[in-house]
Motif scaffolding. Structure first.
Motif, PDB file in Angstrom:
ATOM      1  N   HIS A  66      -0.440   0.926   3.492  1.00  0.00           N
ATOM      2  CA  HIS A  66       0.964   1.319   3.614  1.00  0.00           C
ATOM      3  C   HIS A  66       1.444   1.121   5.050  1.00  0.00           C
ATOM      4  O   HIS A  66       2.607   0.805   5.280  1.00  0.00           O
ATOM      5  CB  HIS A  66       1.137   2.780   3.195  1.00  0.00           C
ATOM      6  CG  HIS A  66       2.505   3.306   3.412  1.00  0.00           C
ATOM      7  ND1 HIS A  66       3.582   2.907   2.645  1.00  0.00           N
ATOM      8  CD2 HIS A  66       2.997   4.171   4.323  1.00  0.00           C
ATOM      9  CE1 HIS A  66       4.674   3.525   3.066  1.00  0.00           C
ATOM     10  NE2 HIS A  66       4.337   4.291   4.088  1.00  0.00           N
ATOM     11  N   SER A  67       0.554   1.268   6.013  1.00  0.00           N
ATOM     12  CA  SER A  67       0.955   1.296   7.424  1.00  0.00           C
ATOM     13  C   SER A  67       1.494  -0.035   7.937  1.00  0.00           C
ATOM     14  O   SER A  67       2.313  -0.049   8.842  1.00  0.00           O
ATOM     15  CB  SER A  67      -0.224   1.733   8.293  1.00  0.00           C
ATOM     16  OG  SER A  67      -1.247   0.759   8.265  1.00  0.00           O
ATOM     17  N   ASP A  95      -5.929  10.317   3.229  1.00  0.00           N
ATOM     18  CA  ASP A  95      -5.250   9.895   4.451  1.00  0.00           C
ATOM     19  C   ASP A  95      -5.737  10.782   5.584  1.00  0.00           C
ATOM     20  O   ASP A  95      -6.356  11.827   5.348  1.00  0.00           O
ATOM     21  CB  ASP A  95      -3.730   9.976   4.286  1.00  0.00           C
ATOM     22  CG  ASP A  95      -2.981   8.997   5.197  1.00  0.00           C
ATOM     23  OD1 ASP A  95      -3.630   8.336   6.044  1.00  0.00           O
ATOM     24  OD2 ASP A  95      -1.753   8.885   5.064  1.00  0.00           O
ATOM     25  N   THR A 103       4.493   9.246   4.050  1.00  0.00           N
ATOM     26  CA  THR A 103       3.574   8.302   3.403  1.00  0.00           C
ATOM     27  C   THR A 103       3.212   8.779   2.001  1.00  0.00           C
ATOM     28  O   THR A 103       3.285   8.008   1.032  1.00  0.00           O
ATOM     29  CB  THR A 103       2.297   8.125   4.247  1.00  0.00           C
ATOM     30  OG1 THR A 103       2.657   7.571   5.515  1.00  0.00           O
ATOM     31  CG2 THR A 103       1.294   7.227   3.548  1.00  0.00           C
TER      32      THR A 103
END
Length: 177
Positions: A66-67, A95, A103
């Motif tokens: 996702h980052s 996470d 997120t």
């Protein structure tokens, strides 16, 4: 805190402390009565703890990124994950920190839009902000962002330059003030 003020960096540099937090999370998972079939590391910060947890629990690991914010990349993988959960597969997302909740909320929203079965999902983090707009199922350490303004630097981030760490911290000033 102004944009130019130096953030309070808190290095989580002791391997033994990190490992203790991972082991605590693994015990919580085992004792919860809900064992996942896959551990899913949320890139970047969740990848390292997810690897440790997958080994600790002897479970296979998947990863999503996702980052990087590359359009469609995480979304395509999350669509596959949603289909797995809809088919009955239990999935644990890992996470490093649930700070604002952005997120985790993004992941949950996308999974829901793709028809996942929420009962087959759990979320675990090393550090959980009790002020986050989303809740997680498991955590090793709880903080209160109203009181705790430290910018946590995990062992895998500590190899970066101080300038890059400060730049990242200053990119989200609402967490620091």
């Amino acid at each position: 805190m102004s944009q130019t003020a130096e953030p309070q960096l808190h290095y989580l540099e002791y391997y033994e402390d990190f490992l203790a937090k991972v082991r605590l999370l693994s015990r919580q998972i085992e004792q919860s009565g809900w064992l996942p079939e896959f551990v899913i590391g949320v890139g970047r910060g969740g990848l390292v703890p997810a690897v440790y947890i997958s080994h600790q629990l002897e479970l296979p690991m998947l990863s999503i990124d996702h980052s990087a914010k590359v359009p469609g990349f995480a979304d395509e993988l999350l669509a596959k994950v949603a289909a797995m959960s809809a088919a009955g597969t239990r999935l644990l997302f890992v996470d490093d920190i649930n700070d604002s909740g952005g997120t985790i909320q993004y992941i949950r929203d996308l999974l829901e839009a793709r028809g996942c079965a929420n009962g087959n999902l759990r979320f675990a983090v090393i550090i959980n902000n009790q002020r986050s707009r989303v809740e997680v199922d498991l955590w090793a350490e709880m903080i209160d962002r109203d009181e705790d303004k430290r910018w946590f630097v995990f062992p895998w981030e500590a190899v970066g330059t101080r300038e890059s760490i400060v730049e990242e911290a200053l990119s989200v000033p609402e967490r620091l003030s």
